[in-house]
Scaffold this motif. Structure first.
Motif, PDB file in Angstrom:
ATOM      1  N   GLU A 196       0.807 -14.807 -15.695  1.00 30.73           N
ATOM      2  CA  GLU A 196      -0.303 -14.064 -15.092  1.00 30.73           C
ATOM      3  C   GLU A 196      -0.115 -13.945 -13.581  1.00 30.73           C
ATOM      4  OE1 GLU A 196      -4.171 -14.921 -17.867  1.00 30.73           O
ATOM      5  OE2 GLU A 196      -3.221 -16.682 -16.907  1.00 30.73           O
ATOM      6  N   CYS A 197       0.419 -14.968 -12.961  1.00 37.16           N
ATOM      7  CA  CYS A 197       0.705 -14.919 -11.530  1.00 37.16           C
ATOM      8  C   CYS A 197       1.813 -13.916 -11.231  1.00 37.16           C
ATOM      9  CB  CYS A 197       1.078 -16.301 -11.004  1.00 37.16           C
ATOM     10  SG  CYS A 197      -0.302 -17.458 -10.988  1.00 37.16           S
ATOM     11  N   ARG A 198       2.851 -13.900 -12.046  1.00 34.37           N
ATOM     12  CA  ARG A 198       3.929 -12.912 -11.882  1.00 34.37           C
ATOM     13  C   ARG A 198       3.360 -11.504 -11.988  1.00 34.37           C
ATOM     14  NH1 ARG A 198       7.221 -16.082 -15.657  1.00 34.37           N
ATOM     15  NH2 ARG A 198       8.527 -17.415 -14.382  1.00 34.37           N
ATOM     16  N   ALA A 199       2.501 -11.283 -12.990  1.00 36.40           N
ATOM     17  CA  ALA A 199       1.892  -9.961 -13.190  1.00 36.40           C
ATOM     18  C   ALA A 199       1.028  -9.581 -11.987  1.00 36.40           C
ATOM     19  CB  ALA A 199       1.065  -9.950 -14.473  1.00 36.40           C
ATOM     20  N   ALA A 200       0.308 -10.549 -11.425  1.00 33.87           N
ATOM     21  CA  ALA A 200      -0.522 -10.276 -10.245  1.00 33.87           C
ATOM     22  C   ALA A 200       0.353  -9.876  -9.053  1.00 33.87           C
ATOM     23  CB  ALA A 200      -1.367 -11.502  -9.903  1.00 33.87           C
ATOM     24  N   LEU A 201       1.487 -10.538  -8.890  1.00 37.28           N
ATOM     25  CA  LEU A 201       2.377 -10.200  -7.779  1.00 37.28           C
ATOM     26  C   LEU A 201       3.032  -8.840  -7.972  1.00 37.28           C
ATOM     27  CD1 LEU A 201       3.868 -13.729  -7.079  1.00 37.28           C
ATOM     28  CD2 LEU A 201       2.291 -12.428  -5.621  1.00 37.28           C
ATOM     29  N   VAL A 202       3.327  -8.475  -9.209  1.00 34.63           N
ATOM     30  CA  VAL A 202       3.844  -7.125  -9.499  1.00 34.63           C
ATOM     31  C   VAL A 202       2.779  -6.098  -9.111  1.00 34.63           C
ATOM     32  CG1 VAL A 202       4.464  -5.544 -11.369  1.00 34.63           C
ATOM     33  CG2 VAL A 202       5.479  -7.829 -11.275  1.00 34.63           C
ATOM     34  N   LYS A 203       1.536  -6.385  -9.448  1.00 34.76           N
ATOM     35  CA  LYS A 203       0.421  -5.494  -9.092  1.00 34.76           C
ATOM     36  C   LYS A 203       0.268  -5.402  -7.579  1.00 34.76           C
ATOM     37  CE  LYS A 203      -4.450  -4.654 -10.045  1.00 34.76           C
ATOM     38  NZ  LYS A 203      -5.628  -5.075 -10.797  1.00 34.76           N
ATOM     39  N   LEU A 204       0.424  -6.524  -6.873  1.00 32.14           N
ATOM     40  CA  LEU A 204       0.338  -6.529  -5.421  1.00 32.14           C
ATOM     41  C   LEU A 204       1.409  -5.639  -4.795  1.00 32.14           C
ATOM     42  CD1 LEU A 204      -0.956  -7.684  -2.823  1.00 32.14           C
ATOM     43  CD2 LEU A 204       0.716  -9.532  -2.963  1.00 32.14           C
ATOM     44  N   VAL A 205       2.624  -5.716  -5.310  1.00 32.83           N
ATOM     45  CA  VAL A 205       3.713  -4.870  -4.821  1.00 32.83           C
ATOM     46  C   VAL A 205       3.355  -3.401  -5.029  1.00 32.83           C
ATOM     47  CG1 VAL A 205       6.123  -4.194  -5.209  1.00 32.83           C
ATOM     48  CG2 VAL A 205       5.517  -6.616  -5.075  1.00 32.83           C
ATOM     49  N   ALA A 206       2.804  -3.066  -6.192  1.00 29.02           N
ATOM     50  CA  ALA A 206       2.403  -1.688  -6.481  1.00 29.02           C
ATOM     51  C   ALA A 206       1.285  -1.238  -5.543  1.00 29.02           C
ATOM     52  CB  ALA A 206       1.962  -1.559  -7.937  1.00 29.02           C
ATOM     53  N   GLN A 207       0.324  -2.110  -5.284  1.00 27.09           N
ATOM     54  CA  GLN A 207      -0.766  -1.777  -4.360  1.00 27.09           C
ATOM     55  C   GLN A 207      -0.232  -1.548  -2.955  1.00 27.09           C
ATOM     56  OE1 GLN A 207      -3.394  -5.131  -4.803  1.00 27.09           O
ATOM     57  NE2 GLN A 207      -4.412  -4.285  -6.608  1.00 27.09           N
ATOM     58  N   PHE A 208       0.716  -2.361  -2.563  1.00 29.76           N
ATOM     59  CA  PHE A 208       1.300  -2.220  -1.230  1.00 29.76           C
ATOM     60  C   PHE A 208       2.038  -0.895  -1.108  1.00 29.76           C
ATOM     61  CE2 PHE A 208       1.977  -4.407   2.692  1.00 29.76           C
ATOM     62  CZ  PHE A 208       3.096  -3.805   3.226  1.00 29.76           C
ATOM     63  N   ASP A 209       2.684  -0.456  -2.184  1.00 28.09           N
ATOM     64  CA  ASP A 209       3.404   0.815  -2.184  1.00 28.09           C
ATOM     65  C   ASP A 209       2.460   2.000  -2.004  1.00 28.09           C
ATOM     66  OD1 ASP A 209       5.857  -0.392  -2.418  1.00 28.09           O
ATOM     67  OD2 ASP A 209       6.017  -0.090  -4.589  1.00 28.09           O
ATOM     68  N   GLU A 210       1.183   1.815  -2.324  1.00 24.47           N
ATOM     69  CA  GLU A 210       0.203   2.891  -2.184  1.00 24.47           C
ATOM     70  C   GLU A 210      -0.286   3.060  -0.753  1.00 24.47           C
ATOM     71  OE1 GLU A 210      -2.903   1.996  -4.983  1.00 24.47           O
ATOM     72  OE2 GLU A 210      -1.565   2.221  -6.700  1.00 24.47           O
ATOM     73  N   ILE A 211       0.016   2.105   0.122  1.00 23.19           N
ATOM     74  CA  ILE A 211      -0.381   2.213   1.531  1.00 23.19           C
ATOM     75  C   ILE A 211       0.415   3.345   2.164  1.00 23.19           C
ATOM     76  CG2 ILE A 211      -0.374   1.044   3.777  1.00 23.19           C
ATOM     77  CD1 ILE A 211      -0.695  -1.601   2.238  1.00 23.19           C
ATOM     78  N   ASP A 212      -0.264   4.140   2.961  1.00 20.50           N
ATOM     79  CA  ASP A 212       0.359   5.267   3.636  1.00 20.50           C
ATOM     80  C   ASP A 212       1.596   4.813   4.419  1.00 20.50           C
ATOM     81  OD1 ASP A 212       0.208   8.106   4.629  1.00 20.50           O
ATOM     82  OD2 ASP A 212       0.039   7.021   6.536  1.00 20.50           O
ATOM     83  N   ALA A 213       2.669   5.560   4.306  1.00 23.06           N
ATOM     84  CA  ALA A 213       3.937   5.200   4.952  1.00 23.06           C
ATOM     85  C   ALA A 213       3.783   5.084   6.471  1.00 23.06           C
ATOM     86  CB  ALA A 213       5.016   6.208   4.603  1.00 23.06           C
ATOM     87  N   GLU A 214       2.945   5.931   7.080  1.00 19.66           N
ATOM     88  CA  GLU A 214       2.737   5.846   8.532  1.00 19.66           C
ATOM     89  C   GLU A 214       2.050   4.542   8.917  1.00 19.66           C
ATOM     90  OE1 GLU A 214       1.015   9.177  10.575  1.00 19.66           O
ATOM     91  OE2 GLU A 214       2.046  10.586   9.250  1.00 19.66           O
TER      92      GLU A 214
END
Length: 115
Positions: A6-24
């Motif tokens: 579950e922790c691994r899955a949460a960190l995968v989700k965190l990486v995906a959320q971070f990718d959604e942050i505007d590149a600028e």
């Protein structure tokens, strides 16, 4: 207590959320840093790297250079899952001692802008 999976899955989700942050925004606030996330109740530490392109997936293998992480988070498994799912406020968790972050003041300010 959440499981390691579950922790691994949460960190995968965190990486995906971070990718959604505007590149600028990432370009303005991100400096390349190594990150460790110690889940104290499971006695496991995940390692990742933050850079202008995003947040690399976390793994359990420490970096080969043997250097300590620039940003170190320590928390329990349930708090990791709750934080990533938006059920736990980072500022309140920090003030309440539920999450510990060991980083420079500059890194803390940059992370605050991104989270």
């Amino acid at each position: 207590m959440a499981s390691v999976e579950e922790c691994r899955a949460a960190l995968v989700k965190l990486v995906a959320q971070f990718d959604e942050i505007d590149a600028e925004d990432r370009a303005k606030h991100v400096v390349e840093r190594t990150v460790s996330c110690r889940v104290s109740d499971l006695d496991v530490t995940f390692h990742g790297r933050l850079h202008h392109g995003g947040l690399e997936p976390f793994g359990e293998t420490p970096p080969q250079d043997g250097q300590p992480a620039d940003v170190k988070l320590t928390l329990i498994s349930d708090d990791l899952v709750a934080l990533v799912n938006g059920e736990l406020d980072l500022a309140r968790a920090l003030l309440g001692g539920r999450i510990k972050i060991d980083a420079s003041l500059g890194d803390l300010l940059r992370l605050r802008r991104l989270l």
